[in-house]
Write a protein that holds these residues in place. Structure first.
Motif, mmCIF file in Angstrom:
data_model
loop_
_atom_site.group_PDB
_atom_site.id
_atom_site.type_symbol
_atom_site.label_atom_id
_atom_site.label_comp_id
_atom_site.label_asym_id
_atom_site.label_seq_id
_atom_site.Cartn_x
_atom_site.Cartn_y
_atom_site.Cartn_z
ATOM 1 N N PHE A 70 -36.711 50.360 -1.233
ATOM 2 C CA PHE A 70 -36.051 50.798 -2.456
ATOM 3 C C PHE A 70 -35.269 49.611 -2.993
ATOM 4 C CE2 PHE A 70 -32.448 50.765 0.205
ATOM 5 C CZ PHE A 70 -31.358 50.648 -0.625
ATOM 6 N N HIS A 71 -34.775 49.737 -4.221
ATOM 7 C CA HIS A 71 -33.823 48.769 -4.738
ATOM 8 C C HIS A 71 -32.939 49.471 -5.756
ATOM 9 C CE1 HIS A 71 -36.864 48.363 -7.982
ATOM 10 N NE2 HIS A 71 -35.833 48.052 -8.726
ATOM 11 N N LEU A 72 -31.796 48.892 -6.028
ATOM 12 C CA LEU A 72 -30.863 49.430 -7.015
ATOM 13 C C LEU A 72 -31.023 48.654 -8.312
ATOM 14 C CD1 LEU A 72 -27.669 49.620 -4.771
ATOM 15 C CD2 LEU A 72 -29.182 51.513 -5.402
ATOM 16 N N ASP A 73 -31.088 49.348 -9.451
ATOM 17 C CA ASP A 73 -31.026 48.727 -10.761
ATOM 18 C C ASP A 73 -29.610 48.923 -11.283
ATOM 19 O OD1 ASP A 73 -33.660 47.925 -10.799
ATOM 20 O OD2 ASP A 73 -34.348 49.508 -12.142
ATOM 21 N N LEU A 74 -28.914 47.823 -11.527
ATOM 22 C CA LEU A 74 -27.540 47.869 -12.012
ATOM 23 C C LEU A 74 -27.518 47.377 -13.454
ATOM 24 C CD1 LEU A 74 -25.825 46.323 -8.859
ATOM 25 C CD2 LEU A 74 -26.315 48.729 -9.341
ATOM 26 N N THR A 75 -27.087 48.225 -14.375
ATOM 27 C CA THR A 75 -27.064 47.895 -15.796
ATOM 28 C C THR A 75 -25.816 47.085 -16.124
ATOM 29 O OG1 THR A 75 -28.234 49.954 -16.265
ATOM 30 C CG2 THR A 75 -27.159 48.868 -18.119
ATOM 31 N N GLY A 90 -21.509 36.686 -2.935
ATOM 32 C CA GLY A 90 -22.396 36.503 -1.789
ATOM 33 C C GLY A 90 -23.831 36.932 -1.977
ATOM 34 N N ALA A 91 -24.220 37.371 -3.180
ATOM 35 C CA ALA A 91 -25.621 37.718 -3.429
ATOM 36 C C ALA A 91 -26.465 36.452 -3.412
ATOM 37 C CB ALA A 91 -25.764 38.422 -4.780
ATOM 38 N N LYS A 92 -27.750 36.628 -3.129
ATOM 39 C CA LYS A 92 -28.713 35.525 -3.128
ATOM 40 C C LYS A 92 -29.781 35.807 -4.176
ATOM 41 C CE LYS A 92 -27.069 33.572 0.695
ATOM 42 N NZ LYS A 92 -25.663 33.614 0.532
ATOM 43 N N PRO A 93 -30.139 34.829 -5.012
ATOM 44 C CA PRO A 93 -31.203 35.062 -5.988
ATOM 45 C C PRO A 93 -32.555 35.205 -5.307
ATOM 46 C CG PRO A 93 -30.388 32.790 -6.147
ATOM 47 C CD PRO A 93 -29.567 33.486 -5.101
ATOM 48 N N ALA A 107 -30.588 39.591 -3.734
ATOM 49 C CA ALA A 107 -30.393 40.310 -2.479
ATOM 50 C C ALA A 107 -28.890 40.404 -2.233
ATOM 51 C CB ALA A 107 -31.058 39.570 -1.320
ATOM 52 N N ASP A 108 -28.430 41.570 -1.788
ATOM 53 C CA ASP A 108 -27.025 41.701 -1.425
ATOM 54 C C ASP A 108 -26.797 40.956 -0.109
ATOM 55 O OD1 ASP A 108 -27.648 43.419 0.780
ATOM 56 O OD2 ASP A 108 -27.356 45.216 -0.433
ATOM 57 N N PRO A 109 -25.556 40.855 0.356
ATOM 58 C CA PRO A 109 -25.297 40.100 1.584
ATOM 59 C C PRO A 109 -26.046 40.584 2.833
ATOM 60 C CG PRO A 109 -23.270 40.336 0.366
ATOM 61 C CD PRO A 109 -24.296 41.209 -0.324
ATOM 62 N N ALA A 110 -26.495 41.835 2.854
ATOM 63 C CA ALA A 110 -27.267 42.331 3.984
ATOM 64 C C ALA A 110 -28.771 42.175 3.760
ATOM 65 C CB ALA A 110 -26.950 43.804 4.251
ATOM 66 N N PRO A 113 -32.655 44.215 -1.776
ATOM 67 C CA PRO A 113 -32.864 43.736 -3.135
ATOM 68 C C PRO A 113 -32.176 44.652 -4.145
ATOM 69 C CG PRO A 113 -34.893 44.693 -2.250
ATOM 70 C CD PRO A 113 -33.879 44.729 -1.158
ATOM 71 N N PHE A 114 -31.664 44.041 -5.216
ATOM 72 C CA PHE A 114 -31.138 44.795 -6.355
ATOM 73 C C PHE A 114 -31.382 43.990 -7.613
ATOM 74 C CE2 PHE A 114 -27.511 42.151 -5.229
ATOM 75 C CZ PHE A 114 -26.915 41.825 -6.447
ATOM 76 N N CYS A 115 -31.429 44.680 -8.747
ATOM 77 C CA CYS A 115 -31.662 44.035 -10.045
ATOM 78 C C CYS A 115 -30.442 44.198 -10.925
ATOM 79 C CB CYS A 115 -32.851 44.655 -10.762
ATOM 80 S SG CYS A 115 -34.412 44.467 -9.905
#
Length: 119
Positions: A70-75, A90-93, A107-110, A113-115
């Protein structure tokens, strides 16, 4: 008629408090709890929860032989400003180089994936 209502989305991770802190900063929420289960209360929205998962292995993205699950879409209103903010936290592209489109993947620190989406 619905059979159920969505309660909370739960992300497995190695350190619930740390990952909850990341998302609390990104979403403007507050962290509640500690230990193996931590919640982030988001103003005007659903909560996110984080649970300890011993042996957690982050999803591989993109990888045809490994599902991201899964991934999170953040507007967001401003992709560039949001990108600077999540990277500082701490996110990574993962796929954020193409600035001509209305979304970028991190990617979050763990490692989830998120957008960030301006759509």
């Amino acid at each position: 008629m619905a059979l159920a209502k969505l309660g909370v989305v739960v992300l497995d991770c190695p350190d619930p408090g740390a990952l909850a802190g990341f998302y609390a900063e990104v979403l403007g929420g507050t962290v509640e709890g500690e230990g193996d289960w931590v919640d982030v209360k988001v103003p005007g929205g659903r909560s996110l929860a984080f649970q300890a998962a011993p042996g957690f292995v982050p999803p591989a993205w993109p990888a045809p032989d490994h599902s991201q699950q899964f991934h999170l879409d953040l507007t967001v209103d401003d992709l560039d400003a949001a990108e600077r903010g999540v990277l500082a936290l701490g996110a990574k592209p993962l796929d954020a180089e193409d600035h001509s489109r209305g979304w970028r993947v991190y990617a979050d620190p763990a490692g989830h994936p998120f957008c960030l989406c301006s759509c």
